[in-house]
Design an enzyme around this catalytic site. Sequence first.
Site, PDB file in Angstrom:
ATOM      1  N   GLY A  11       0.622  -1.275  -0.011  1.00 49.52           N
ATOM      2  CA  GLY A  11      -0.148   0.046  -0.064  1.00 49.52           C
ATOM      3  C   GLY A  11       1.126   1.188  -0.138  1.00 49.52           C
ATOM      4  O   GLY A  11       0.289   2.290   0.565  1.00 49.52           O
ATOM      5  N   SER A  12       1.959   1.135  -0.896  1.00 47.95           N
ATOM      6  CA  SER A  12       2.848   2.589  -0.743  1.00 47.95           C
ATOM      7  C   SER A  12       2.093   3.562  -1.637  1.00 47.95           C
ATOM      8  O   SER A  12       2.052   4.796  -1.204  1.00 47.95           O
ATOM      9  CB  SER A  12       4.175   2.249  -1.117  1.00 47.95           C
ATOM     10  OG  SER A  12       4.204   1.843  -2.383  1.00 47.95           O
ATOM     11  N   ASN A  13       1.331   3.068  -2.659  1.00 45.42           N
ATOM     12  CA  ASN A  13       0.743   4.013  -3.545  1.00 45.42           C
ATOM     13  C   ASN A  13      -0.639   4.568  -2.427  1.00 45.42           C
ATOM     14  O   ASN A  13      -0.938   5.713  -2.795  1.00 45.42           O
ATOM     15  CB  ASN A  13       0.042   3.310  -4.727  1.00 45.42           C
ATOM     16  CG  ASN A  13       1.154   3.383  -5.859  1.00 45.42           C
ATOM     17  OD1 ASN A  13       1.385   4.481  -6.274  1.00 45.42           O
ATOM     18  ND2 ASN A  13       1.813   2.326  -6.250  1.00 45.42           N
ATOM     19  N   LEU A  85      -4.521  -6.988  -7.954  1.00 42.81           N
ATOM     20  CA  LEU A  85      -4.108  -7.800  -8.832  1.00 42.81           C
ATOM     21  C   LEU A  85      -5.256  -8.641  -9.612  1.00 42.81           C
ATOM     22  O   LEU A  85      -4.886  -9.617 -10.234  1.00 42.81           O
ATOM     23  CB  LEU A  85      -2.861  -8.779  -8.180  1.00 42.81           C
ATOM     24  CG  LEU A  85      -1.905  -8.186  -7.648  1.00 42.81           C
ATOM     25  CD1 LEU A  85      -0.791  -9.135  -7.167  1.00 42.81           C
ATOM     26  CD2 LEU A  85      -1.053  -7.133  -8.576  1.00 42.81           C
ATOM     27  N   ASN A 102      -6.567   2.842 -12.337  1.00 40.56           N
ATOM     28  CA  ASN A 102      -5.626   1.967 -12.072  1.00 40.56           C
ATOM     29  C   ASN A 102      -4.095   2.500 -12.398  1.00 40.56           C
ATOM     30  O   ASN A 102      -4.139   3.299 -13.348  1.00 40.56           O
ATOM     31  CB  ASN A 102      -5.631   0.634 -12.986  1.00 40.56           C
ATOM     32  CG  ASN A 102      -4.815  -0.501 -12.468  1.00 40.56           C
ATOM     33  OD1 ASN A 102      -4.299  -0.842 -11.382  1.00 40.56           O
ATOM     34  ND2 ASN A 102      -3.967  -1.176 -13.539  1.00 40.56           N
ATOM     35  N   HIS A 104      -0.604   1.345 -13.290  1.00 39.42           N
ATOM     36  CA  HIS A 104       0.517   0.281 -13.777  1.00 39.42           C
ATOM     37  C   HIS A 104       2.090   0.540 -13.824  1.00 39.42           C
ATOM     38  O   HIS A 104       2.337   1.821 -14.229  1.00 39.42           O
ATOM     39  CB  HIS A 104       0.044  -0.298 -15.055  1.00 39.42           C
ATOM     40  CG  HIS A 104       0.736  -1.334 -15.663  1.00 39.42           C
ATOM     41  ND1 HIS A 104       0.476  -2.751 -15.248  1.00 39.42           N
ATOM     42  CD2 HIS A 104       1.774  -1.613 -16.439  1.00 39.42           C
ATOM     43  CE1 HIS A 104       1.261  -3.478 -15.605  1.00 39.42           C
ATOM     44  NE2 HIS A 104       2.152  -2.840 -16.613  1.00 39.42           N
ATOM     45  N   ASP A 145      -5.447  -4.051 -17.716  1.00 41.46           N
ATOM     46  CA  ASP A 145      -4.285  -2.835 -18.153  1.00 41.46           C
ATOM     47  C   ASP A 145      -4.676  -2.528 -19.854  1.00 41.46           C
ATOM     48  O   ASP A 145      -3.824  -2.127 -20.440  1.00 41.46           O
ATOM     49  CB  ASP A 145      -2.932  -3.516 -18.282  1.00 41.46           C
ATOM     50  CG  ASP A 145      -2.262  -3.727 -16.841  1.00 41.46           C
ATOM     51  OD1 ASP A 145      -1.638  -4.883 -16.648  1.00 41.46           O
ATOM     52  OD2 ASP A 145      -2.994  -3.317 -15.787  1.00 41.46           O
ATOM     53  N   GLU A 174       5.436   6.630  -9.223  1.00 42.33           N
ATOM     54  CA  GLU A 174       3.807   6.200  -9.175  1.00 42.33           C
ATOM     55  C   GLU A 174       3.118   7.127  -8.161  1.00 42.33           C
ATOM     56  O   GLU A 174       2.305   7.727  -8.153  1.00 42.33           O
ATOM     57  CB  GLU A 174       3.875   4.908  -8.786  1.00 42.33           C
ATOM     58  CG  GLU A 174       4.151   4.019  -9.847  1.00 42.33           C
ATOM     59  CD  GLU A 174       4.063   2.462  -9.392  1.00 42.33           C
ATOM     60  OE1 GLU A 174       5.022   1.809  -9.516  1.00 42.33           O
ATOM     61  OE2 GLU A 174       3.128   1.909  -8.973  1.00 42.33           O
TER      62      GLU A 174
HETATM   63  C1  GRF Z   1       2.843  -0.954  -7.650  1.00 39.12           C
HETATM   64  O1  GRF Z   1       4.234  -1.178  -8.355  1.00 39.12           O
HETATM   65  C2  GRF Z   1       1.833  -0.631  -8.657  1.00 39.12           C
HETATM   66  O2  GRF Z   1       2.024  -0.116  -9.967  1.00 39.12           O
HETATM   67  C3  GRF Z   1       1.324  -2.031  -9.067  1.00 39.12           C
HETATM   68  O3  GRF Z   1       1.464  -2.827  -7.653  1.00 39.12           O
HETATM   69  C4  GRF Z   1       2.383  -1.938  -6.945  1.00 39.12           C
HETATM   70  C5  GRF Z   1       1.596  -1.736  -5.694  1.00 39.12           C
HETATM   71  O4  GRF Z   1       2.719  -1.256  -4.776  1.00 39.12           O
HETATM   72  N1  GRF Z   1       0.048  -2.256  -9.743  1.00 39.12           N
HETATM   73  P1  GRF Z   1       2.332  -0.580  -3.400  1.00 39.12           P
HETATM   74  O5  GRF Z   1       1.461  -1.650  -2.745  1.00 39.12           O
HETATM   75  O6  GRF Z   1       1.204   0.581  -3.599  1.00 39.12           O
HETATM   76  O7  GRF Z   1       3.518  -0.324  -2.625  1.00 39.12           O
END
Ligand code: GRF
Length: 221
Positions: A11-13, A85, A102, A104, A145, A174
Amino acid sequence: MRMVVIASGGGSNLGALLDYFDAPDAAAVGRVVCVASDKASAGALDRARARGISTHVITDPRDGLALRSMLLSFDVDVLVLAGYLKLVPSEVVSGWPGRIINVHPALLPAFGGAGMYGQRVHAAVVAAGARVSGVTVHFVDEHYDRGAIIAQWPVPVFETDTAADVAARVLRVEHRLLPRAVHAVCNGTVSLQSDGSVRGRVPMPPSLDAPHDEFSLPSDS
Ligand code: GRF
């Protein structure tokens, strides 16, 4: 706009989104009201709980009606997949046209599609000898995608790079691109048209220009 974020991993995003939408100007446009995951142990759920945000575990990702009713229960306007995923069932895709986003970790349509996620993407980029990779934020349709592109940003691939080097360089972008792209969809700057095209561009701050500096062609002299 009420947002739900679905994530399968650390969940870093998600963290980048939550930080971004904490700021007053962005908070006026969107707010994450729930974080869901198909993995009960996902770090993304811990991040949500730490901020007092509701969480939901998706027991069967293929059950479109269950996912749809969960989203309706949160009165969601925008759904963000941040490292999810699984395919989004058609009952959900059809329920929120132009409202499912999404991220990617490559420049789609290259290095995308079923099975292309996480380190596999960056390993394929390095194996192919690609000189450029990057980040794509796109609208979600019934296929992996394949939806219309909202924003992209390039990332250089150097000769000495490992897949992990590329992954780290891409992930940093990202974290900068996804929140801005979500913001632009929430405030209508970018929208999906009925013919499948995308109207509008995501405003990019100068600080994201750095990657382009590495792409300026050397002068002929
Ligand atoms: C990221 O690289 C994103 O592009 C891909 O999965 C990864 C998620 O990383 N879909 P995080 O869980 O947000 O750290």
